[in-house]
Design an enzyme around this catalytic site. Sequence first.
Site, mmCIF file in Angstrom:
data_model
loop_
_atom_site.group_PDB
_atom_site.id
_atom_site.type_symbol
_atom_site.label_atom_id
_atom_site.label_comp_id
_atom_site.label_asym_id
_atom_site.label_seq_id
_atom_site.Cartn_x
_atom_site.Cartn_y
_atom_site.Cartn_z
ATOM 1 C CG HIS A 182 -34.009 -17.326 -49.764
ATOM 2 N ND1 HIS A 182 -33.597 -18.171 -48.760
ATOM 3 C CD2 HIS A 182 -35.289 -16.993 -49.492
ATOM 4 C CE1 HIS A 182 -34.603 -18.351 -47.922
ATOM 5 N NE2 HIS A 182 -35.636 -17.656 -48.331
ATOM 6 C CG ASP A 191 -41.469 -11.935 -51.137
ATOM 7 O OD1 ASP A 191 -42.613 -12.304 -50.846
ATOM 8 O OD2 ASP A 191 -40.555 -11.820 -50.304
HETATM 9 N N1 CMC Z 1 -30.057 -7.991 -55.834
HETATM 10 C C1 CMC Z 1 -28.744 -7.784 -56.131
HETATM 11 N N2 CMC Z 1 -27.736 -8.295 -55.403
HETATM 12 C C2 CMC Z 1 -28.067 -9.048 -54.335
HETATM 13 C C3 CMC Z 1 -29.387 -9.323 -53.996
HETATM 14 C C4 CMC Z 1 -30.401 -8.757 -54.785
HETATM 15 N N3 CMC Z 1 -31.699 -8.960 -54.491
HETATM 16 N N4 CMC Z 1 -29.424 -10.097 -52.887
HETATM 17 C C5 CMC Z 1 -28.143 -10.309 -52.553
HETATM 18 N N5 CMC Z 1 -27.329 -9.674 -53.411
HETATM 19 C C6 CMC Z 1 -25.862 -9.648 -53.384
HETATM 20 C C7 CMC Z 1 -25.386 -8.617 -52.368
HETATM 21 O O1 CMC Z 1 -25.259 -7.338 -52.934
HETATM 22 C C8 CMC Z 1 -24.071 -9.219 -51.939
HETATM 23 O O2 CMC Z 1 -23.151 -9.000 -52.967
HETATM 24 P P1 CMC Z 1 -21.586 -8.761 -52.624
HETATM 25 O O3 CMC Z 1 -21.156 -10.027 -51.941
HETATM 26 O O4 CMC Z 1 -20.970 -8.549 -53.952
HETATM 27 O O5 CMC Z 1 -21.547 -7.564 -51.718
HETATM 28 C C9 CMC Z 1 -24.357 -10.722 -51.929
HETATM 29 O O6 CMC Z 1 -25.411 -10.901 -52.891
HETATM 30 C C10 CMC Z 1 -24.818 -11.234 -50.592
HETATM 31 O O7 CMC Z 1 -25.920 -10.437 -50.161
HETATM 32 P P2 CMC Z 1 -26.447 -10.367 -48.661
HETATM 33 O O8 CMC Z 1 -27.473 -9.285 -48.553
HETATM 34 O O9 CMC Z 1 -25.285 -10.308 -47.720
HETATM 35 O O10 CMC Z 1 -27.074 -11.800 -48.493
HETATM 36 P P3 CMC Z 1 -28.179 -12.237 -47.491
HETATM 37 O O11 CMC Z 1 -28.121 -13.711 -47.403
HETATM 38 O O12 CMC Z 1 -28.102 -11.483 -46.216
HETATM 39 O O13 CMC Z 1 -29.474 -11.753 -48.290
HETATM 40 C C11 CMC Z 1 -31.679 -11.223 -48.690
HETATM 41 C C12 CMC Z 1 -30.685 -12.327 -48.307
HETATM 42 C C13 CMC Z 1 -33.035 -11.880 -48.945
HETATM 43 C C14 CMC Z 1 -31.817 -10.252 -47.519
HETATM 44 C C15 CMC Z 1 -31.173 -10.459 -49.949
HETATM 45 O O14 CMC Z 1 -31.019 -11.351 -51.021
HETATM 46 C C16 CMC Z 1 -32.094 -9.311 -50.338
HETATM 47 O O15 CMC Z 1 -32.020 -8.244 -49.735
HETATM 48 N N6 CMC Z 1 -32.989 -9.528 -51.339
HETATM 49 C C17 CMC Z 1 -33.926 -8.505 -51.745
HETATM 50 C C18 CMC Z 1 -35.135 -8.480 -50.808
HETATM 51 C C19 CMC Z 1 -36.033 -9.683 -50.981
HETATM 52 O O16 CMC Z 1 -36.372 -10.056 -52.089
HETATM 53 N N7 CMC Z 1 -36.451 -10.265 -49.845
HETATM 54 C C20 CMC Z 1 -37.338 -11.431 -49.824
HETATM 55 C C21 CMC Z 1 -36.601 -12.623 -49.296
HETATM 56 S S1 CMC Z 1 -37.433 -14.185 -49.568
HETATM 57 C C22 CMC Z 1 -38.923 -14.092 -48.729
HETATM 58 C C23 CMC Z 1 -38.845 -13.794 -47.280
HETATM 59 O O17 CMC Z 1 -37.904 -14.139 -46.585
HETATM 60 O O18 CMC Z 1 -39.812 -13.185 -46.824
#
Ligand code: CMC
Length: 377
Positions: free
Chosen positions: A260, A314
């Site tokens: 998140h 989720d």
């Molecule tokens: N699984 C594995 N690694 C992850 C995940 C994950 N779900 N989420 C983040 N990371 C890692 C990512 O690979 C990165 O690692 P590194 O720094 O080594 O490259 C680091 O954490 C930062 O990730 P980011 O994508 O830059 O972080 P963000 O703040 O933009 O991500 C997010 C937030 C929700 C988009 C992301 O965690 C994600 O894609 N999660 C999976 C999709 C998901 O479950 N979405 C629902 C979000 S909550 C409900 C809503 O908002 O509707």
Amino acid sequence: MPHDFMPGLAGVPAAKSAISDVDGDRGLLEYRGIRVEELCDRSSYLETTYLLLFGRLPSPQQLAKWNEDVIGHRRLKYMIVDLMKCLPDQGHPMDALQAAVAALGMFYPGRHVKSEDNNYWSAVRLVAKLPTIVAAWARLRHGDEVIVPRDDLGFSENFLYMLTESEPPPLWSAVFDDCLILHAEHTMNASTFTGMVTASTLADPYTVVASAIGALKGPLHGGANEEVVQMLRDIGTVERVRSYVDEKIRRKDKLMGFGHRVYKVKDPRAVVLQRLCERLFQESGPSPLYEIAMKLEQVAGESLNAKGIYPNVDFYSGIVYDKMGIDIDLFTPVFAISRVSGWLAHWLEQLRENKLFRPDQIYAGDHNRPYIPIDQR
Ligand code: CMC
């Protein structure tokens, strides 16, 4: 003008708001200052909607009127149903929902956003009609008759009834109502921001909500709950969890339902949802998906918790809906029928001190390029 470029506007405040607050380090979420856990224990979705929209808990009389107003606006005009009948039955329910909500704006006078009375009735209609649209589409696409809402049923009970024409067990309605409370609002997320940008142009509320629905659909936002259940089904057994996680981590793929932008600990909504799963399974029998999910949380946590990545809202919600027999592609529309209250709360707040959203950009292209005539390219 100096620029600090923040991709994804991460950490950049885009508004002042008194609607909800998240403490991402401690895993706390409050609506109008009240913890969501307390709302789940003591409130109902409709009462929570009132709290979000109008900033205070309603008196008994206010709640009765709110309830009555919502019940009085659940039905759909037959032309909306006819419109949905023309959509391809293989289409995604989020697209059908977005189309129907956008069309609502053509039937109701939502353009005069300076009229408080008009805005009240727009909010009532949107809160009331989204569940009816989602249930109607769930029936129509299988060639079944639309089930009209029943005035004697509560909000959640009525939605579950409109899907199947049978009254759900009382525990299902209670658990579903808590799910709606948990999804109702979450500060400046992508769909809320989208809705606010649209609202800032003084567009009508049906357009505001239709644009927010579009943003909610994506797999990085509301669409993740569908993908989680699909992932759990693909894994299939508890024994396969470790190899699945290892492979994902090795390929640097994201695990759906984890991570998140704000929470660096387990999402408080996931904690409550897990409790709801357990309540539901005690009465209605176990779910194999839940066993797989718990193992996944443990195994994934071994590599991801150190990076502040834990289950989000989720991760467990789809397991609840799956147990209730709700189709997997309806999970995100169910999210929308709840989140509409948050979108509308932000819409009303935005209108109070509106300023058109018009951010800046850092231009990274060329200047003074010659125009080359087509026959010389
Ligand atoms: N699984 C594995 N690694 C992850 C995940 C994950 N779900 N989420 C983040 N990371 C890692 C990512 O690979 C990165 O690692 P590194 O720094 O080594 O490259 C680091 O954490 C930062 O990730 P980011 O994508 O830059 O972080 P963000 O703040 O933009 O991500 C997010 C937030 C929700 C988009 C992301 O965690 C994600 O894609 N999660 C999976 C999709 C998901 O479950 N979405 C629902 C979000 S909550 C409900 C809503 O908002 O509707």
